[in-house]
Design a protein around this motif. Sequence first.
Motif, mmCIF file in Angstrom:
data_model
loop_
_atom_site.group_PDB
_atom_site.id
_atom_site.type_symbol
_atom_site.label_atom_id
_atom_site.label_comp_id
_atom_site.label_asym_id
_atom_site.label_seq_id
_atom_site.Cartn_x
_atom_site.Cartn_y
_atom_site.Cartn_z
ATOM 1 N N THR A 91 71.226 40.345 -73.030
ATOM 2 C CA THR A 91 70.485 40.644 -74.262
ATOM 3 C C THR A 91 69.925 40.099 -75.032
ATOM 4 O OG1 THR A 91 73.584 39.854 -74.074
ATOM 5 C CG2 THR A 91 72.733 40.746 -76.292
ATOM 6 N N ALA A 92 69.389 41.102 -76.043
ATOM 7 C CA ALA A 92 67.700 40.854 -76.293
ATOM 8 C C ALA A 92 68.212 40.753 -77.688
ATOM 9 C CB ALA A 92 67.761 42.469 -77.006
ATOM 10 N N ILE A 93 67.907 38.764 -77.884
ATOM 11 C CA ILE A 93 68.469 38.286 -79.176
ATOM 12 C C ILE A 93 67.373 38.335 -80.369
ATOM 13 C CG2 ILE A 93 69.199 36.008 -79.976
ATOM 14 C CD1 ILE A 93 70.979 36.377 -77.800
ATOM 15 N N ALA A 94 66.111 38.107 -79.855
ATOM 16 C CA ALA A 94 65.404 38.599 -81.295
ATOM 17 C C ALA A 94 63.477 39.194 -80.430
ATOM 18 C CB ALA A 94 65.590 37.057 -81.948
ATOM 19 N N ALA A 95 63.286 39.835 -80.956
ATOM 20 C CA ALA A 95 61.676 39.893 -80.702
ATOM 21 C C ALA A 95 60.965 39.945 -82.148
ATOM 22 C CB ALA A 95 61.707 41.620 -80.777
ATOM 23 N N GLY A 111 78.094 28.457 -79.345
ATOM 24 C CA GLY A 111 77.225 29.622 -79.045
ATOM 25 C C GLY A 111 76.685 29.430 -80.204
ATOM 26 N N ALA A 112 75.467 28.524 -81.329
ATOM 27 C CA ALA A 112 74.767 28.578 -81.999
ATOM 28 C C ALA A 112 73.244 28.403 -81.281
ATOM 29 C CB ALA A 112 74.139 27.455 -82.620
ATOM 30 N N LEU A 113 72.523 29.160 -82.128
ATOM 31 C CA LEU A 113 71.104 29.481 -81.037
ATOM 32 C C LEU A 113 69.874 28.495 -81.490
ATOM 33 C CD1 LEU A 113 71.556 32.935 -79.052
ATOM 34 C CD2 LEU A 113 71.386 30.655 -78.185
ATOM 35 N N ALA A 114 69.085 28.986 -81.104
ATOM 36 C CA ALA A 114 67.110 28.272 -81.792
ATOM 37 C C ALA A 114 66.392 29.008 -81.011
ATOM 38 C CB ALA A 114 66.840 26.799 -82.279
ATOM 39 N N TRP A 115 65.214 29.359 -81.361
ATOM 40 C CA TRP A 115 63.719 29.485 -80.816
ATOM 41 C C TRP A 115 62.867 29.157 -81.835
ATOM 42 C CZ3 TRP A 115 67.141 32.980 -82.270
ATOM 43 C CH2 TRP A 115 66.924 34.182 -83.539
ATOM 44 N N THR A 120 57.308 28.308 -86.799
ATOM 45 C CA THR A 120 58.076 28.041 -87.424
ATOM 46 C C THR A 120 59.464 28.595 -86.512
ATOM 47 O OG1 THR A 120 56.819 30.309 -88.513
ATOM 48 C CG2 THR A 120 59.614 30.954 -88.909
ATOM 49 N N ALA A 121 60.255 27.683 -86.763
ATOM 50 C CA ALA A 121 61.846 27.705 -86.787
ATOM 51 C C ALA A 121 62.625 28.607 -87.086
ATOM 52 C CB ALA A 121 62.736 26.122 -85.760
ATOM 53 N N PHE A 122 63.115 29.752 -85.796
ATOM 54 C CA PHE A 122 64.549 30.915 -86.310
ATOM 55 C C PHE A 122 65.787 29.421 -85.895
ATOM 56 C CE2 PHE A 122 60.507 32.413 -85.491
ATOM 57 C CZ PHE A 122 60.500 33.895 -86.772
ATOM 58 N N VAL A 123 66.882 29.752 -86.176
ATOM 59 C CA VAL A 123 68.430 29.677 -85.716
ATOM 60 C C VAL A 123 69.117 31.093 -85.587
ATOM 61 C CG1 VAL A 123 68.190 27.216 -86.247
ATOM 62 C CG2 VAL A 123 68.616 28.823 -88.011
ATOM 63 N N ARG A 124 70.516 30.255 -85.321
ATOM 64 C CA ARG A 124 70.673 32.354 -85.460
ATOM 65 C C ARG A 124 72.461 31.164 -85.030
ATOM 66 N NH1 ARG A 124 71.982 36.720 -82.165
ATOM 67 N NH2 ARG A 124 70.426 38.142 -83.124
ATOM 68 N N SER A 125 73.664 31.379 -86.021
ATOM 69 C CA SER A 125 74.589 30.695 -86.590
ATOM 70 C C SER A 125 75.811 31.096 -85.514
ATOM 71 C CB SER A 125 75.095 30.489 -87.558
ATOM 72 O OG SER A 125 76.070 31.519 -88.205
ATOM 73 N N LYS A 127 78.555 32.684 -86.178
ATOM 74 C CA LYS A 127 78.591 33.867 -86.822
ATOM 75 C C LYS A 127 77.692 34.801 -86.800
ATOM 76 C CE LYS A 127 81.470 31.348 -90.018
ATOM 77 N NZ LYS A 127 80.929 30.477 -90.841
ATOM 78 N N GLY A 128 76.358 34.241 -86.254
ATOM 79 C CA GLY A 128 75.434 35.646 -86.441
ATOM 80 C C GLY A 128 74.275 35.424 -87.161
ATOM 81 N N GLY A 129 74.749 34.486 -88.397
ATOM 82 C CA GLY A 129 73.259 34.889 -89.407
ATOM 83 C C GLY A 129 71.702 34.900 -89.441
ATOM 84 N N GLU A 130 70.682 34.398 -89.739
ATOM 85 C CA GLU A 130 69.833 34.364 -88.989
ATOM 86 C C GLU A 130 68.784 33.574 -89.993
ATOM 87 O OE1 GLU A 130 68.200 36.615 -85.430
ATOM 88 O OE2 GLU A 130 66.515 36.227 -87.127
#
Lengths: 335, 355
Positions: A91-95, A111-115, A120-125, A127-130
Amino acid sequence: MSDTRGDIPSVVERTRPVTVDAPVVDVRFLGDTAAFVLGEEALVLLARNGEERRVAVHAGVVLSAAADDERIVTGGDDGKVVATDASGATTAIAADAKRRWIDQVAVGPNGALAWSAGKTAFVRSPKGGEQSLDVPSTVGALAFLPKGFRLAIAHYGGATLWFPSAQAEPERLEWKGSHLAATVSRDGRFLITAMQEPTLHGWRLIDRKDMRMQGYTTRVRSLAWSADGKWLATSGSTQLILWPFHAKDGPMGKTPQLLAPMDVPVDTVGCHPTQGVVAVGYANGLVLLVRIDDGAEILARKPGEAPVTAVAWSADGKLLAFGTEDAKAGVIDLG
Amino acid sequence: MSDRIPVTVLTGYLGAGKTTLLNRILSEQHGQKFAVIVNEFGEIGIDNDLVVGADEEVFEMNNGCICCTVRGDLVRIIDGLMRRKGKFDAIIVETTGLADPAPVAQTFFVDENVGRKTKLDAVVTVADAKWLKDRLKDAPEAKNQIAFADVILINKADLVKPDELADVEAHIRGINPYARLHTTERCRIPLLEVLGRNAFDLDRILDIEPEFLAVEHHHEHGDGHDHDHQHDHGHGHDHGHGHHVHGGSGLKHYHDEEMQSVSLSTERPLDPDKFFPWVQDLVQKEGPNILRCKGILAFKDDDQRFVLQGVHMILDGDHQREWKSGEQRVSRMVFIGRNLPQGKIREGFESCAAS
């Protein structure tokens, strides 16, 4: 100490070699499927039934990886964040819009994600909010706290604690130098970073008290918490280093336990998920299983030509996977 | 260790022609593949498959050593690049015009992973023939770049008169007598003079001395210009009288007020138990002022040549090879830096001879 542990109990004959065509940079388990992360382009999945599958995930170098029980998330120099499950479905999460390198990835509770890319740090909660946050310099490491939706971001000059769902300003933890790896204790009380210097730094989060953990010979790249959360196992020395976290002060004022000495550095460590055992990978390719209580050792892999780059246990502790810099990999069945 | 990927660092003040040199290297038919690390904010396009933007993040090591700075972004980028093993033959790092070369060089000594997989081949500095002298006066970075260099290109040589060119050369020699010096137009130079120098392997310290004032000129022939090089190669550089540092007889000579080099040499074998404490103490005390040091050393009862190099307080040394039969076992060291206590250094070095 140049012995190769020829006289200790061995589980080497239980190894199932895995075919990999590039250096292994990380390995994780998704259930009982081992996921080997190659330095370039792909993962190699080995299912319990012995089926091997190569899954293309990036159009270049794989720079970072993190996993929970269900998926492995990788970041590449193609600017992409990709999640792969045990079946090999991706699954593509982000580009990244500017195709910057994805230097770090992390997975968190629920299921929280960060990259991160650059500063810059990004998070996806869950629930899916970025959301994103810029820190003062390039992100050196990301680690979620065990509870809630809170991220520790290591960088030059310290670390930043970020509650993406709160309005509050991120908290800054200062310590001079470059912080390049990060882990939070199981109880959420301590944040530990590995620095460019051969040393660890720690903060007790409740009062921000600093801890310095020194005595290493090389930069610490691998950090792992024991099953009971009482020990932090690390690489970076010619023996397994275990810092005690039993007491409320953590390792402050205490000396670490030193086990399994060799004449080459420990490069990677992995703690057994239920027992007090650490898998220790050395720079000469040796893998030992070391019991924390008494230092007893079991030979898991004989020395080879190149460093062991990653070890991982399955959640039930019955499988141990390892990978090396010279593209060797295997899974040992201990069940 | 020979499979370590060589790294060439390109420095030079703003506008001197770094990017011109870089593109020249990349466009030449040499059959080599390069990974290029450029400053992210560069304006001119780089024609190469593998270009990585760096952000020149310099930070201090938290080890009580104030001058020990490292390029954190390079640690990260080289870590990533090395996962592509076999996909390129060499790495070129282009720094910004205002960059101090020390953190770049120190990165290769301080980070063991970087040091294990790559080796610094040479610091190549591009200088502007017309403007360098001014920059040496007003820009400390420009002086550092000259002092640090293993190879220096005096570029845009066609834009100045021969006597001006000679003057620039003399200024450069006043700061760094040991670098290979070339005059170029639009950075035209055989790539072998820039790449694969093994400059950090130090062999050239011994090799270069007899000709260290010789300048190699690279110019396109048949382009209609009449190159009137005032100082040819035959006007008698006399190195027979112990003038190790400022030996030339035919050229103008400048002594830089601030930046000097100290050259040491002895035929008496050194005592390692005296030498190492001395040199470590020296770089501890004078580290901030020492930009670079290099040495080839002959120790008592040791049949191997020992090579040593350093940047500020960081020293890195190893046995290199057996002394050849008939090879003169001379220990030689060079320090380049600011306001160096020459007498003290010389005295200290002398006292390291084995009794």
